[in-house]
Enzyme design. Structure first.
Site, short mmCIF file in Angstrom:
data_model
loop_
_atom_site.label_atom_id
_atom_site.label_comp_id
_atom_site.label_asym_id
_atom_site.label_seq_id
_atom_site.Cartn_x
_atom_site.Cartn_y
_atom_site.Cartn_z
N HIS A 61 0.82 -1.21 0.00
CA HIS A 61 0.00 0.00 0.00
C HIS A 61 0.85 1.26 0.00
CE1 HIS A 61 0.31 -0.03 4.55
NE2 HIS A 61 0.31 1.27 4.34
N ASP A 104 -0.17 -7.60 1.61
CA ASP A 104 0.31 -6.21 1.63
C ASP A 104 1.83 -6.19 1.78
OD1 ASP A 104 0.41 -3.46 1.73
OD2 ASP A 104 -0.39 -3.29 3.77
N SER A 197 4.13 2.77 7.96
CA SER A 197 3.79 1.74 6.97
C SER A 197 5.03 1.20 6.30
CB SER A 197 2.89 2.32 5.88
OG SER A 197 1.61 2.56 6.37
#
Length: 244
Positions: A61, A104, A197
């Site tokens: 992502h 992911d 992230s």
């Protein structure tokens, strides 16, 4: 329920997008030499880890339409440290089955090969599953106040691994798959946040997970932090590295 995709995922949760460590501490300077800062221009956007001299592992992502500048050997995001090495990400390789609900994980090929130094090192990938209650940690340059407050130096926080059953029960309708691993801090509101992230879950000195998503409030144990389980993607990672 909102998911915080520690970065850009306006999924239903609070993605780690732009996720930062909350309730953590300053990491000892250059004690995490495998950490990478993925930057759009001069602005930090995601974290990652150096798995080969020319490859960084991060979250799918975190993929952008432009080009990342990848900085290795950094402690401070604002300082121009002599230890830093800078590259361009010339190729983004997200997992082919990434669908905003799972898988992911992504590899970035760098424009050159990093020179391994005391401040820039590779990290090994942890094989096998993690035991419930395992003590790990996560690190990043993300939000430290759940309010877009960025740290001056790399942050880290201790993480306790939860069982899949406990994680699924707390998340309710959000699918928690076998290729995910969940963790919580020792206290309420300790964990990763926006900007973290793609950063690592480190267990026994090896990378066991990639920061994926959390709940509306960073570090809320009612919606435990969720990482992509690296051991579920070992073959894919190996195949990509071998063909590049």
């Amino acid at each position: 329920m909102v998911i915080n995709f520690v970065l850009l995922q306006l999924f239903v949760l609070h993605a780690a997008h732009a996720t930062h460590i909350v309730g953590g501490r300053d990491a000892t300077s250059h004690s995490r030499p495998y950490m990478a800062s993925l930057r759009i221009g001069s602005l930090h956007n995601c974290g990652g880890i150096l798995v080969r001299e020319d490859f960084v592992l991060t979250a799918a992502h975190c993929e952008i339409s432009g080009t990342y500048t990848v900085v290795l050997g950094a402690d401070s995001l604002s300082g121009n440290e002599a230890t830093q090495q800078e590259f361009t990400a010339v190729k983004s390789i997200p997992h082919p089955n990434y669908d905003r609900h799972g898988n992911d994980i992504m590899l970035l090929k760098l424009s050159g090969r990093a020179q391994l130094t005391e401040a820039v090192q590779l990290i090994s990938l942890k094989a096998g599953r993690l035991r419930t209650g395992s003590q790990c940690l996560t690190a990043g340059w993300g939000d430290i106040g759940d309010n877009q407050t960025l740290p001056s130096t790399l942050q880290e926080v201790n993480v306790t691994i939860l069982s899949q059953q406990t994680c699924r029960r707390r998340w309710g309708m959000v699918p928690i798959t076998g290729s995910m691993v969940c963790g919580v801090g020792a206290r309420v509101f300790q964990g990763f946040c926006s900007g973290d992230s793609g950063g690592p879950l480190i267990c026994d000195g090896a990378a066991a997970g990639v920061v994926s998503f959390s709940g509306r409030r960073c570090g809320d144990p009612n919606t435990p932090d969720v990482y992509t389980r690296i051991s579920s993607f070992t073959k894919w990672i190996t195949d990509v590295l071998n063909t590049n």
